[in-house]
Design a protein around this motif. Structure first.
Motif, short mmCIF file in Angstrom:
data_model
loop_
_atom_site.label_atom_id
_atom_site.label_comp_id
_atom_site.label_asym_id
_atom_site.label_seq_id
_atom_site.Cartn_x
_atom_site.Cartn_y
_atom_site.Cartn_z
N VAL A 66 9.92 9.57 6.94
CA VAL A 66 8.65 9.31 6.24
C VAL A 66 8.09 10.60 5.64
O VAL A 66 7.65 10.61 4.48
CB VAL A 66 7.63 8.65 7.19
N LEU A 67 8.13 11.68 6.40
CA LEU A 67 7.64 12.96 5.88
C LEU A 67 8.51 13.46 4.73
O LEU A 67 8.00 14.04 3.77
CB LEU A 67 7.58 14.00 6.99
N ASP A 68 9.79 13.20 4.80
CA ASP A 68 10.68 13.58 3.70
C ASP A 68 10.37 12.78 2.45
O ASP A 68 10.38 13.31 1.34
CB ASP A 68 12.14 13.39 4.12
N LYS A 69 10.06 11.51 2.62
CA LYS A 69 9.68 10.68 1.47
C LYS A 69 8.41 11.21 0.82
O LYS A 69 8.28 11.25 -0.41
CB LYS A 69 9.48 9.23 1.93
N ALA A 70 7.47 11.66 1.63
CA ALA A 70 6.19 12.15 1.12
C ALA A 70 6.29 13.56 0.52
O ALA A 70 5.63 13.86 -0.47
CB ALA A 70 5.14 12.13 2.22
#
Length: 143
Positions: free
Chosen positions: A57-61
């Motif tokens: 999720v952090l990588d997506k953001a």
């Protein structure tokens, strides 16, 4: 992003397998006490599956997986977690089998935890720059 996804999937399989191994191995040895095997399942699911889903999720953001620091984090974290998990299995199997404590094994387990600590530092270093950039970009837009 795919590395994080696959890591989460592999740790899910390992975690589920660890739960099965704990149940069957202790039952086969008529063991009713406490061992490292009883927490292996949760360690794999929390530090493996859940953590890598959060990383995903952090990588997506923030698109952190393409950075050099993320690559370091990824391999150091997996190495530290796998060393920790292997030592939990060894310690748990020795406990169920009736073997005594081993200072050498405890030292190797400690090394796994130290490696995980280094990996967490690398993760926050990989995450810091994109987060700061996002905050600064938001501040520019509001001015």
């Amino acid at each position: 992003m795919l590395k994080s996804f696959y890591a989460a999937a592999v740790y899910t399989l390992l975690g589920l397998g660890a739960g099965l191994f704990y149940r069957e191995y202790t039952k086969a040895h008529d063991f009713t006490g406490e061992s490292q095997l009883s927490v292996l399942h949760t360690h794999l699911l929390a530090l493996g599956t859940l953590f890598f889903l959060i990383v995903l999720v952090l990588d997506k953001a923030f698109a952190i997986s393409g950075t050099k620091m993320f690559a370091w984090f990824f391999w150091v974290y997996n190495g530290g977690l796998l060393l920790t998990i292997v030592m939990m299995v060894v310690h748990g199997v020795r406990t169920v089998g009736g073997s005594g404590e081993s200072p050498a094994l405890d030292g190797i387990s400690g090394l796994g935890h130290i490696i995980l600590t280094v990996a967490f530092v690398l993760f926050f270093l990989a995450l810091r720059r994109p987060v700061v950039a996002a905050v600064q970009a938001r501040a520019v837009k509001t001015d």
